[in-house]
Design an enzyme around this catalytic site. Sequence first.
Site, PDB file in Angstrom:
ATOM      1  N   HIS A   1      -2.905  11.022   0.620  1.00  0.00           N
ATOM      2  CA  HIS A   1      -2.414  10.783   1.986  1.00  0.00           C
ATOM      3  C   HIS A   1      -1.768  12.099   2.442  1.00  0.00           C
ATOM      4  O   HIS A   1      -0.572  12.164   2.694  1.00  0.00           O
ATOM      5  CB  HIS A   1      -1.443   9.615   1.993  1.00  0.00           C
ATOM      6  CG  HIS A   1      -1.156   9.029   3.347  1.00  0.00           C
ATOM      7  ND1 HIS A   1      -1.301   7.691   3.644  1.00  0.00           N
ATOM      8  CD2 HIS A   1      -0.717   9.596   4.511  1.00  0.00           C
ATOM      9  CE1 HIS A   1      -0.955   7.456   4.903  1.00  0.00           C
ATOM     10  NE2 HIS A   1      -0.590   8.601   5.452  1.00  0.00           N
TER      11      HIS A   1
ATOM     12  N   ARG B   1       0.864  -1.189   0.000  1.00  0.00           N
ATOM     13  CA  ARG B   1       0.000   0.000   0.000  1.00  0.00           C
ATOM     14  C   ARG B   1       0.896   1.232   0.000  1.00  0.00           C
ATOM     15  O   ARG B   1       1.729   1.393   0.898  1.00  0.00           O
ATOM     16  CB  ARG B   1      -0.920  -0.041   1.231  1.00  0.00           C
ATOM     17  CG  ARG B   1      -1.761   1.187   1.353  1.00  0.00           C
ATOM     18  CD  ARG B   1      -2.807   1.108   2.455  1.00  0.00           C
ATOM     19  NE  ARG B   1      -3.437   2.411   2.495  1.00  0.00           N
ATOM     20  CZ  ARG B   1      -3.345   3.276   3.502  1.00  0.00           C
ATOM     21  NH1 ARG B   1      -2.709   2.958   4.615  1.00  0.00           N
ATOM     22  NH2 ARG B   1      -3.893   4.471   3.413  1.00  0.00           N
TER      23      ARG B   1
ATOM     24  N   GLU C   1      -3.703  -0.150   8.065  1.00  0.00           N
ATOM     25  CA  GLU C   1      -2.550   0.243   8.887  1.00  0.00           C
ATOM     26  C   GLU C   1      -2.730  -0.313  10.288  1.00  0.00           C
ATOM     27  O   GLU C   1      -3.812  -0.222  10.871  1.00  0.00           O
ATOM     28  CB  GLU C   1      -2.425   1.767   9.028  1.00  0.00           C
ATOM     29  CG  GLU C   1      -1.951   2.475   7.797  1.00  0.00           C
ATOM     30  CD  GLU C   1      -1.820   3.990   8.004  1.00  0.00           C
ATOM     31  OE1 GLU C   1      -1.584   4.439   9.155  1.00  0.00           O
ATOM     32  OE2 GLU C   1      -1.964   4.709   7.002  1.00  0.00           O
TER      33      GLU C   1
ATOM     34  N   TYR D   1      -4.589   1.883  15.850  1.00  0.00           N
ATOM     35  CA  TYR D   1      -3.358   1.911  16.647  1.00  0.00           C
ATOM     36  C   TYR D   1      -3.598   1.796  18.145  1.00  0.00           C
ATOM     37  O   TYR D   1      -2.840   1.151  18.852  1.00  0.00           O
ATOM     38  CB  TYR D   1      -2.590   3.218  16.382  1.00  0.00           C
ATOM     39  CG  TYR D   1      -1.997   3.269  14.998  1.00  0.00           C
ATOM     40  CD1 TYR D   1      -0.745   2.747  14.734  1.00  0.00           C
ATOM     41  CD2 TYR D   1      -2.716   3.830  13.937  1.00  0.00           C
ATOM     42  CE1 TYR D   1      -0.202   2.766  13.461  1.00  0.00           C
ATOM     43  CE2 TYR D   1      -2.188   3.845  12.656  1.00  0.00           C
ATOM     44  CZ  TYR D   1      -0.933   3.316  12.421  1.00  0.00           C
ATOM     45  OH  TYR D   1      -0.400   3.321  11.163  1.00  0.00           O
TER      46      TYR D   1
ATOM     47  N   ASN E   1      -7.655   1.761   9.771  1.00  0.00           N
ATOM     48  CA  ASN E   1      -6.365   2.004  10.421  1.00  0.00           C
ATOM     49  C   ASN E   1      -6.593   2.019  11.920  1.00  0.00           C
ATOM     50  O   ASN E   1      -7.446   2.760  12.419  1.00  0.00           O
ATOM     51  CB  ASN E   1      -5.771   3.356   9.997  1.00  0.00           C
ATOM     52  CG  ASN E   1      -5.359   3.378   8.539  1.00  0.00           C
ATOM     53  OD1 ASN E   1      -5.443   2.364   7.841  1.00  0.00           O
ATOM     54  ND2 ASN E   1      -4.902   4.530   8.070  1.00  0.00           N
TER      55      ASN E   1
ATOM     56  N   GLU F   1      -7.442   8.521   6.006  1.00  0.00           N
ATOM     57  CA  GLU F   1      -7.735   9.187   7.277  1.00  0.00           C
ATOM     58  C   GLU F   1      -8.189  10.642   7.119  1.00  0.00           C
ATOM     59  O   GLU F   1      -7.514  11.569   7.579  1.00  0.00           O
ATOM     60  CB  GLU F   1      -6.512   9.134   8.200  1.00  0.00           C
ATOM     61  CG  GLU F   1      -6.033   7.723   8.509  1.00  0.00           C
ATOM     62  CD  GLU F   1      -4.852   7.691   9.496  1.00  0.00           C
ATOM     63  OE1 GLU F   1      -4.406   8.748   9.942  1.00  0.00           O
ATOM     64  OE2 GLU F   1      -4.386   6.585   9.798  1.00  0.00           O
TER      65      GLU F   1
END
Length: 454
Positions: A130, A86, A353, A303, A301, A175
Amino acid sequence: MTKQSDNTPQDPAVFPDNFLWGSATSSFQIEGATATDGRGESIWDRFCTKDGAIADKSDGKIACDHYHRYKDDVALLSELGLQAYRFSIAWPRVFPDGRGAINTKGLDFYDRLVDELLAANIAPFATLYHWDLPQTLEDKNGWVNRDTAYSFVDYTAAVLARLGDRVTSWATLNEPFVSASLGYRTGEHAPGRKSLPDSCAAAHHLLLAHGMAMPVIRDLAPQAEAGIVLNFTPAFAYSDDEADQQACDVVNGFENRWYAEPIAGKGYPAETAEALGWEQKEIQAGDLETIAAPIDYLGVNYYTRQTIRGNQQKAPQTLPLTDMGWEIYPQGIREILTTLHERHNFKKYYITENGAAMPDKADEHNFVDDQDRIDYLHNHLQQVSQTINQGVPVAGYFAWSMFDNFEWAFGYEKRFGIVRVNYETQERTPKASALWYREVAKSGVVTRHNDSSA
Ligand code: IFM
């Protein structure tokens, strides 16, 4: 948004045969060559020149020099046995002024990259945006200006006309919450503006850009998949107190529902819009229908989690932290996927991600024995496996990131890579996590007990 759940790990966790193993990067974070082959200025080039904007005062001029080293980088992806890569396309390489004349040399670079990936049998997953907006568009009010969404559609058409026949999977945006909120509300990211109404306008125009670009992708690449990548940070209230609960609802509404719900055809969360005082002047007739264009997949994504208290107080962190100061909460990846699927039933999900910055120590051979990062990846992947077993169609996983790179306002101080980059020599050295991940990609089995030194 989510209910906290027990973490019941399974080791080994066996993934379906067709599950895709990949890794991710983005243009500004790795390419460098910011003034090469006609590339125009981006908002991040400009932002890096502002006093205090970047922790280590660095910029993206060289980064990982991927623009010149992409062949070796693809060879490394191949050595690690990755099946998908990606990456993102830099809008100012394609349109140095944001719109108008195409810079063919900019497109040539991605053409070479895509061909190199295909020759190595690695599926190209391209993201169109991005965060590196052409500065000329920011000069005309950036994403606060509806015209930027129209420019994005022209940019999409130009990229698709050139690469549409070979890219496996397209994402319009990465995002948009971060673009709109850190870029236009808190000012931590480019373009560094601080206005809540502007940030709401930016969010709407980003989503509109996504929705208008979808049919263009379908038209020019009917065989490819098309979707969008959103970030999710589940928020939990610190206590049962009303103030904590209310504050938490607003955070979940603004961060975790604001983008997914319009895409799912449900419009913006009304109570959050009201709590924020957003007047919604930007929404024109038909916009919400445009934004709700069907997607083939949702890129997720993930985290960390966050704990929210009312009255502006900061809640204490109770879990182990990564080098970003982010709590490690593996079951969050399952909680958000199951919640999204229950609520919206998207056709398919990729983890686009997931990964961790860790306080890496390199030895004299540039090798990093990052057992902490392996733990992080392992524990999150166990949860992904359970999610699949619960019936959520998760089709692939992209470790963030393939390389240490420019971590935005933190510069090069934070290292997310599974491959170490020595910024003085540009030498790349797979970390222990990359060797471990190679075994995962080869076997489709996630275990903490495989022999990753082979
Ligand atoms: O490095 C970023 C990436 O560009 C977008 N998602 C989060 C990563 C870690 O902060």
